[in-house]
Design a protein around this motif. Sequence first.
Motif, PDB file in Angstrom:
ATOM      1  N   SER A  19       0.642  -1.223  -0.351  1.00  0.00           N
ATOM      2  CA  SER A  19      -0.172  -0.448   0.043  1.00  0.00           C
ATOM      3  C   SER A  19       0.584   1.204   0.526  1.00  0.00           C
ATOM      4  O   SER A  19      -0.026   2.852  -0.270  1.00  0.00           O
ATOM      5  CB  SER A  19      -0.941   0.032   1.169  1.00  0.00           C
ATOM      6  N   GLY A  20       2.182   1.350   0.053  1.00  0.00           N
ATOM      7  CA  GLY A  20       2.953   1.987   0.307  1.00  0.00           C
ATOM      8  C   GLY A  20       3.523   2.840   1.292  1.00  0.00           C
ATOM      9  O   GLY A  20       4.051   3.674   1.470  1.00  0.00           O
ATOM     10  N   LYS A  21       3.595   1.754   2.447  1.00  0.00           N
ATOM     11  CA  LYS A  21       3.868   2.165   3.957  1.00  0.00           C
ATOM     12  C   LYS A  21       5.169   2.581   3.128  1.00  0.00           C
ATOM     13  O   LYS A  21       6.151   3.849   3.873  1.00  0.00           O
ATOM     14  CB  LYS A  21       3.766   1.134   4.931  1.00  0.00           C
ATOM     15  N   THR A  22       6.152   1.784   3.340  1.00  0.00           N
ATOM     16  CA  THR A  22       7.611   1.750   3.052  1.00  0.00           C
ATOM     17  C   THR A  22       8.034   2.587   1.980  1.00  0.00           C
ATOM     18  O   THR A  22       8.924   3.855   2.232  1.00  0.00           O
ATOM     19  CB  THR A  22       8.451  -0.029   2.712  1.00  0.00           C
ATOM     20  N   THR A  23       7.042   2.446   0.704  1.00  0.00           N
ATOM     21  CA  THR A  23       7.642   3.585  -0.307  1.00  0.00           C
ATOM     22  C   THR A  23       7.913   5.080   0.796  1.00  0.00           C
ATOM     23  O   THR A  23       8.595   6.331  -0.077  1.00  0.00           O
ATOM     24  CB  THR A  23       6.509   4.054  -0.821  1.00  0.00           C
ATOM     25  N   LEU A  24       6.336   5.565   1.783  1.00  0.00           N
ATOM     26  CA  LEU A  24       5.977   6.890   2.051  1.00  0.00           C
ATOM     27  C   LEU A  24       7.486   7.139   3.560  1.00  0.00           C
ATOM     28  O   LEU A  24       8.452   8.452   3.031  1.00  0.00           O
ATOM     29  CB  LEU A  24       5.097   6.747   3.012  1.00  0.00           C
ATOM     30  N   LEU A  25       7.454   6.525   3.797  1.00  0.00           N
ATOM     31  CA  LEU A  25       9.139   6.556   4.525  1.00  0.00           C
ATOM     32  C   LEU A  25      10.688   6.989   3.748  1.00  0.00           C
ATOM     33  O   LEU A  25      10.954   7.215   4.175  1.00  0.00           O
ATOM     34  CB  LEU A  25       9.440   4.837   5.319  1.00  0.00           C
TER      35      LEU A  25
ATOM     36  N   ILE B 281      10.423  10.205   2.616  1.00  0.00           N
ATOM     37  CA  ILE B 281      10.603  10.708   3.975  1.00  0.00           C
ATOM     38  C   ILE B 281      12.300  11.473   4.424  1.00  0.00           C
ATOM     39  O   ILE B 281      12.537  11.910   4.741  1.00  0.00           O
ATOM     40  CB  ILE B 281       9.127  10.704   5.248  1.00  0.00           C
ATOM     41  N   ALA B 282      12.575   9.817   4.267  1.00  0.00           N
ATOM     42  CA  ALA B 282      14.684   9.767   4.546  1.00  0.00           C
ATOM     43  C   ALA B 282      14.693   9.867   3.391  1.00  0.00           C
ATOM     44  O   ALA B 282      16.469  10.178   3.277  1.00  0.00           O
ATOM     45  CB  ALA B 282      14.614   8.309   4.733  1.00  0.00           C
ATOM     46  N   GLY B 283      13.994  10.354   2.385  1.00  0.00           N
ATOM     47  CA  GLY B 283      15.211  11.538   1.372  1.00  0.00           C
ATOM     48  C   GLY B 283      15.719   9.506   0.770  1.00  0.00           C
ATOM     49  O   GLY B 283      17.086  10.281  -0.271  1.00  0.00           O
ATOM     50  N   LEU B 284      15.596   8.964   0.454  1.00  0.00           N
ATOM     51  CA  LEU B 284      15.949   8.087  -0.323  1.00  0.00           C
ATOM     52  C   LEU B 284      15.438   7.424  -1.512  1.00  0.00           C
ATOM     53  O   LEU B 284      15.475   6.602  -2.771  1.00  0.00           O
ATOM     54  CB  LEU B 284      16.112   6.440   0.642  1.00  0.00           C
ATOM     55  N   LEU B 285      13.930   8.232  -2.275  1.00  0.00           N
ATOM     56  CA  LEU B 285      13.446   8.019  -3.229  1.00  0.00           C
ATOM     57  C   LEU B 285      12.916   9.377  -3.673  1.00  0.00           C
ATOM     58  O   LEU B 285      12.444  10.498  -2.558  1.00  0.00           O
ATOM     59  CB  LEU B 285      12.273   7.442  -3.071  1.00  0.00           C
ATOM     60  N   PRO B 286      12.854   9.685  -4.509  1.00  0.00           N
ATOM     61  CA  PRO B 286      12.311  11.110  -5.711  1.00  0.00           C
ATOM     62  C   PRO B 286      10.406  11.037  -5.474  1.00  0.00           C
ATOM     63  O   PRO B 286      10.066  10.011  -5.398  1.00  0.00           O
ATOM     64  CB  PRO B 286      12.963  10.645  -7.098  1.00  0.00           C
TER      65      PRO B 286
END
Length: 132
Positions: free
Chosen positions: A38-44, A47-52
Motif C-alpha cells: 500500500s506504500g508504507k515503506t515507499t512513504l518512509l 521522507i528519509a530522502g531515499l526516493l524522488p
Amino acid sequence: MFELEHLTIGYAKRQVITDLSLTIPEQTILAILGPSGSGKTTLLNAIAGLLPHSGGISLNGKPVTPKQATLALVPQDYGLLPWKRVRQNIELGAKLKGQKLDTKKVQQLCATLELTDILTRYPSQLSGGQKQ
C-alpha cells in the motif's frame, strides 16, 4: 511540526502515493498501517530522502533534505551488517558520510538505549529488540 504537502511518489509509470497532505504536531506518535504493497515503506523512504518525489516534506517549516536534516529510518530487516559488531554498526553511518564521530555523544546514546553491555556482540547474538 512535521508536514507533508501534496506528496506524490511513484516508480516508473506507477503512482504509489498521490497528493498526500498530512500535518503531525510535535511529540506525536504516529503509526502507519496498511496492507502489503500500500506504500508504507515507499512513504518512509521518500521522507528519509531515499526516493524522488514531488510535493513538500518539511520539519518545523524547513524543507527536509538529507543535507539539512538528520532523519533515521529503521527498516524491517534493520540493515545491520552481520560481520560487524554492534559498535561498528552504530558508527557506520557517520563513517560512510565522512563525518567525524562524536564518541561522547555515541556513548551517551548507547547508555540511554541500554546498549552499553552489548557493543562487542554481533547482530546474530542480539534479540529482535536489541537489533532494532
